[in-house]
Design a protein around this motif. Structure first.
Motif, PDB file in Angstrom:
ATOM      1  N   MET B  14       0.826  -1.197   0.000  1.00 46.39           N
ATOM      2  CA  MET B  14       0.000   0.000   0.000  1.00 46.39           C
ATOM      3  C   MET B  14       0.866   1.256   0.000  1.00 46.39           C
ATOM      4  O   MET B  14       1.987   1.250   0.493  1.00 46.39           O
ATOM      5  CB  MET B  14      -0.965   0.021   1.184  1.00 46.39           C
ATOM      6  N   ASN B  15       0.325   2.281  -0.597  1.00 48.38           N
ATOM      7  CA  ASN B  15       0.986   3.583  -0.631  1.00 48.38           C
ATOM      8  C   ASN B  15       2.284   3.649  -1.435  1.00 48.38           C
ATOM      9  O   ASN B  15       3.046   4.580  -1.263  1.00 48.38           O
ATOM     10  CB  ASN B  15       1.273   4.086   0.793  1.00 48.38           C
ATOM     11  N   THR B  19      -1.945   3.232  -7.916  1.00 43.35           N
ATOM     12  CA  THR B  19      -3.059   3.957  -8.526  1.00 43.35           C
ATOM     13  C   THR B  19      -2.568   5.251  -9.177  1.00 43.35           C
ATOM     14  O   THR B  19      -3.002   5.606 -10.271  1.00 43.35           O
ATOM     15  CB  THR B  19      -4.127   4.268  -7.458  1.00 43.35           C
ATOM     16  N   THR B  33      -4.824  10.339  -4.258  1.00 43.09           N
ATOM     17  CA  THR B  33      -5.740   9.215  -4.373  1.00 43.09           C
ATOM     18  C   THR B  33      -6.015   8.718  -2.966  1.00 43.09           C
ATOM     19  O   THR B  33      -5.317   9.059  -2.026  1.00 43.09           O
ATOM     20  CB  THR B  33      -5.117   8.065  -5.178  1.00 43.09           C
ATOM     21  N   VAL B  34      -7.043   7.944  -2.840  1.00 43.96           N
ATOM     22  CA  VAL B  34      -7.258   7.291  -1.555  1.00 43.96           C
ATOM     23  C   VAL B  34      -6.992   5.814  -1.740  1.00 43.96           C
ATOM     24  O   VAL B  34      -6.920   5.327  -2.861  1.00 43.96           O
ATOM     25  CB  VAL B  34      -8.689   7.507  -1.020  1.00 43.96           C
ATOM     26  N   SER B  35      -6.831   5.165  -0.644  1.00 42.22           N
ATOM     27  CA  SER B  35      -6.476   3.759  -0.678  1.00 42.22           C
ATOM     28  C   SER B  35      -7.486   2.956  -1.502  1.00 42.22           C
ATOM     29  O   SER B  35      -8.685   3.048  -1.312  1.00 42.22           O
ATOM     30  CB  SER B  35      -6.450   3.264   0.767  1.00 42.22           C
ATOM     31  N   THR B  36      -6.962   2.216  -2.451  1.00 39.64           N
ATOM     32  CA  THR B  36      -7.830   1.425  -3.321  1.00 39.64           C
ATOM     33  C   THR B  36      -8.468   0.288  -2.537  1.00 39.64           C
ATOM     34  O   THR B  36      -7.819  -0.320  -1.689  1.00 39.64           O
ATOM     35  CB  THR B  36      -6.990   0.822  -4.461  1.00 39.64           C
ATOM     36  N   VAL B  37      -9.715   0.032  -2.810  1.00 36.42           N
ATOM     37  CA  VAL B  37     -10.303  -1.178  -2.230  1.00 36.42           C
ATOM     38  C   VAL B  37     -10.392  -2.233  -3.318  1.00 36.42           C
ATOM     39  O   VAL B  37     -10.711  -1.918  -4.461  1.00 36.42           O
ATOM     40  CB  VAL B  37     -11.688  -0.933  -1.599  1.00 36.42           C
ATOM     41  N   ARG B  59      -3.283  -3.142   0.325  1.00 34.03           N
ATOM     42  CA  ARG B  59      -3.537  -3.421   1.731  1.00 34.03           C
ATOM     43  C   ARG B  59      -3.627  -4.908   1.993  1.00 34.03           C
ATOM     44  O   ARG B  59      -4.155  -5.667   1.200  1.00 34.03           O
ATOM     45  CB  ARG B  59      -4.861  -2.772   2.129  1.00 34.03           C
TER      46      ARG B  59
END
Lengths: 608, 252
Positions: B14-15, B19, B33-37, B59
């Motif tokens: 993550m991070n 994305t 961007t926000v954390s991809t789900v 994640r």
């Protein structure tokens, strides 16, 4: 930072928490067990090892030695006693005493209150202590990465938990594990708050050890509400005037949102396996979803009313959208949901699934929040597992999420399947829906849809209202909905909106008070007059200008109810259509719909 | 729906900026961007071909899904953050095993993102350049940097400074690439050279981003052509199955 020994009696409490957070749950119960006998006997015995404990970090997990626990207990106990002197008398909900514990189950008792007061003061004082061990010292991959990725993320997580501004937040939410490990904090980083959370866990275990459950603690300025769900402990520290019930409801939403990401089964499994597991590993990246939820909970009355708000839409348009969704199906598809401007347009459900259980408003709220909190959704097509906790807390659905109107991204399609592998099939459904909507020019029609103004009701003194019809037997599987006009002047600023919502929350808490529920409240406030009314058919909250008379208000409500009755086809999703995606060839999306219509008089409003 | 001809998957902790990389390439923009789900599916037109790109969530929560997204992949972009030694380690520990479901002839690229934070070279925006930035220049630039910067595994990153210490050098990446190839059981002759498949990029400035994707797309072309032929033989073949049935010949 460990400063002078005599001053930080409070800091000791923090140490204790540090320990309990590090120890495994066995140590927690140990702590509790020791506390009780100790409570009477000892007083301020040990200040010796204080400095040692100060330096312990959450990560340096070691098994507790019983001896150390004993010492900690006496420290905590000493603290409790000093506090008792300070706060006794200001308590009003006295019931069982932990020493004769177990007798009465639920209420908060005197000592708990004190210890709660202790939490409240602790929340502040612990900070001094934590400065050293907080954010700065240790850079978790989490906070570190967050800082780089998004500034807004940073501002919340990196808030200085020692600052006054941190203490002054209206509502803090903490989530921790039974072992006292921090999982989430709304403001400030969890690491910096590990001792504070440890204190909370110490309180929970302390009360637990007396076969009792801590529910809440009241101080003059704060209400602290505890909720224990499985291996998770959720704590709310609120300076809003909300009732304990309401706050607990909000904690429950937080719990459900966590479940929606991980499922209850996997959380239980994880903690059965490893009591001191750091759940943040799995929730890393999801903080924003929880942050978003809490902001919504504060600003959107849907959560208070436990009902969904749909966008007003001509029933013909809503029906045509539903039909489009009904036709675009694939095996194992269970819900098709169309959302515009973060509000429901329509929802179509698999027939057999929905016969077993219904879609709860809370599950819809979680879905809407997931979509709202994830701007990354705005390009591409998302395929992600998601659990609907009220539908089934242990299983995942697979959600397909895609915007239909890029780049504006206001109209969102959400398709839920039970088949992990169904992405391409479900994406194909979206193609069909897109085509059909293009053919009917649906998007431009949807774009025109908006909230209505209260002036349309035509009652001059009425400023705002929230109306929630109840399910009636005919229609008991209907999604609970409510309708409400836009908040207009004088409630157009954020502060005023919040003030009105607070008034509604107050009315709601009176109506739903457990000790003395009310049916009707006429409340003359400083700048407006409110009337709340609950019957077997509906729940209604209205806000009038301050000069309205009681008779006026009642006439107005009669008019309002008539207006809603007239408009209900537009204001609500009346007959959630269904489809059948099970192989079983009772191909009856159409017939099920007409069946529904037969039972038309669902008494949405047989008012007055 | 335009049937995707081939599948490319972005993996990584993550991070690290998966994305953002894709967003930079697809939309020519860099934004928060926000954390991809879960995973996000994109379709990219590449000449006459449709390339599907899966941007996966880094994640741990979604770890179990990785192998699903990777099934039948023709190329996998393993992404790390040059300022985080750990993110490189995660690739080996957590993500490599997910690639087991990919095609046998799957191409692997190793991408160190956020190089703008450590290398002055990458700080200039290269948005309009397209493919003009060739990798040899990038690599050369890196060579210089490397002499100045000591890779210090696990040392804390200064968050305040604009130039961060580079924790992962290109050499580290090349070494990992070698290990990945060994893991995949590919010998020296059949594998693509590491210097060609290890990239350093900046989604923020656009540095090397187009080069990454376009190199990969060109490399998967043979895979597309072969698949089209197979599809002619069995026109109704399931997209998912194609990957598994793929012939074992290794490409290029």
């Amino acid at each position: 930072m460990e400063g002078d020994n005599h001053q930080d009696g409070e800091a000791e409490g923090v140490q204790i928490s540090d320990h309990s957070s590090e120890s495994d749950p066995a140590a927690d119960t140990l702590l509790g067990n020791h506390l009780l006998p100790d409570l009477a006997a000892k007083s301020d015995s040990s200040t010796a090892n204080r400095n040692q404990t100060t330096k312990l970090h959450l990560s340096d997990v070691t098994t507790e030695e019983p001896g150390q626990n004993e010492e900690l207990c006496s420290q905590l106990e000493a603290k409790l006693e000093t506090d008792e002197a300070k706060v006794s008398g200001s308590r009003n909900d006295v019931s069982a005493h932990p020493a004769d514990g177990g007798a009465e189950g639920n209420a908060v008792d005197n000592d708990q209150s004190d210890s709660g007061e202790f939490v409240v003061t602790m929340l502040a004082k612990a900070k001094l202590e934590e400065q050293g061990i907080g954010v700065k010292g240790r850079s978790s991959p989490l906070s570190e990465a967050g800082v780089e990725e998004s500034p807004s993320f940073k501002s919340h997580r990196d808030e200085d938990v020692t600052a006054d501004s941190w203490r002054q937040h209206r509502k803090h939410i903490f989530v921790l594990s039974e072992a006292g490990k921090p999982i989430y904090s709304r403001y400030g980083s969890e690491e910096a708050l590990s001792s504070t959370m440890g204190v909370m866990m110490a309180l929970v275990s302390f009360v637990q050890s007396g076969d009792n459950v801590i529910h809440s603690v009241y101080s003059e300025e704060h209400t602290v509400v505890f909720l224990q769900k499985g291996p998770l402990v959720l704590v709310c520290v609120s300076s809003s005037r909300q009732s304990e019930q309401q706050l607990r409801g909000e904690l429950l939403y937080v719990y459900y949102q966590i479940i929606s990401m991980l499922t209850q089964a996997s959380i239980s499994r994880i903690f059965e396996h490893k009591k001191n597991y750091d759940l943040r590993r799995l929730l890393a990246g999801s903080e924003k979803i929880l942050d978003g939820l809490l902001n919504l909970v504060d600003s959107d009355p849907s959560f208070l009313l436990a009902a969904v708000h749909c966008l007003p839409l001509a029933s013909s348009l809503r029906d045509s959208l539903s039909q489009i969704l009904q036709k675009a199906i694939t095996p194992n598809l269970v819900f098709s949901i169309l959302i515009a401007k973060n509000q429901l347009l329509t929802i179509v459900q698999e027939k057999t699934v929905i016969e077993d259980s219904r879609l709860e408003p809370a599950d819809v709220h979680l879905l809407l929040n997931l979509i709202g909190a994830s701007s990354a959704f705005q390009a591409g097509e998302i395929w992600t597992p998601i659990c609907l906790p009220l539908f089934n807390p242990d299983c995942y659905f697979y959600a397909y999420i895609s915007y239909l109107d890029p780049p504006e991204c206001t109209v969102c399609l959400l398709l839920l399947s039970t088949d992990k592998e169904a992405f391409y099939a479900v994406a194909e459904c979206k193609r069909k829906i897109e085509e059909a909507m293009a053919a009917q020019n649906s998007l431009s029609l949807i774009a025109k849809a908006q909230l209505y103004s209260v002036s349309q009701v035509g009652v001059s003194d009425l400023r705002h209202f929230m109306y929630k019809p109840f399910d009636v037997p005919d229609n008991y599987r209907q999604l609970t909905q409510f309708t409400s006009p836009e908040m207009e002047a004088p409630y157009s600023s954020e502060e005023e909106k919040m003030r009105l919502l607070d008034l509604y929350r107050y009315m709601h808490s009176r109506i739903h008070s457990t000790s003395r529920p009310l049916k009707l409240i006429y409340h003359v406030a400083e700048r407006e007059t409110l009337l709340a009314w609950v019957t077997s058919k509906f729940e209604l909250y209205t806000c009038f200008s301050p000069l309205v008379t009681k008779t006026c208000a009642i006439t107005a409500i009669t008019k309002l109810l008539r207006w809603i009755k007239k408009e209900e086809d537009r204001l609500f999703i009346r007959y959630p259509p269904k489809y059948s995606t099970t192989p079983n060839p009772s191909k009856s999306s159409k017939s099920s719909k007409s069946e529904q219509q037969d039972s038309t008089d669902n008494g949405y409003l047989s008012l007055l | 729906m335009k049937k995707p001809d081939v599948k490319v998957v972005l993996l990584g902790d993550m991070n690290v900026g998966k994305t953002s990389l894709l967003h930079r390439y697809m939309e020519r923009k860099f934004k928060d961007t926000v954390s991809t789900v879960g995973g996000a599916f994109y379709l990219k037109q590449w000449g006459p071909y449709n390339i599907s790109i899966w941007d996966t969530a880094g994640r741990e929560q979604f770890h179990g899904l990785g192998s699903m997204y990777c099934r039948g992949a023709a190329a996998i972009i393993l992404t790390y953050d040059v300022t985080s030694w750990q993110s490189l380690g995660e690739l080996e520990e957590r993500f490599l095993s997910l690639t087991d479901t990919a095609n046998h002839d799957c191409i692997y690229a190793l991408v160190g993102n956020k190089v703008d934070l450590t290398d002055a070279k990458a700080q200039l925006s290269q948005d309009s350049d397209g493919l003009s930035e060739d990798r040899s220049t990038a690599a050369a630039g890196d060579e210089e940097e490397r002499t100045e910067l000591q890779a210090a595994p696990a040392s804390p990153v200064s968050l305040s400074g604009s130039v961060l210490r580079k924790q992962v050098t290109l050499e580290d990446a090349v070494a990992l690439y070698g290990r990945i190839m060994r893991y995949k059981g590919l010998d020296e002759t059949s594998k693509l050279p590491a210097d060609k498949m290890c990239f350093e990029t900046s989604a923020k400035t656009g540095y090397n981003v187009d080069a990454l994707f376009e190199t990969l797309f060109d490399l998967v072309l043979p895979s597309i052509l072969r698949k089209r032929n197979e599809d002619k033989e069995s026109p109704t073949v399931d997209l998912e199955e194609v990957g598994n049935k793929r012939s074992r010949s290794s490409c290029c």
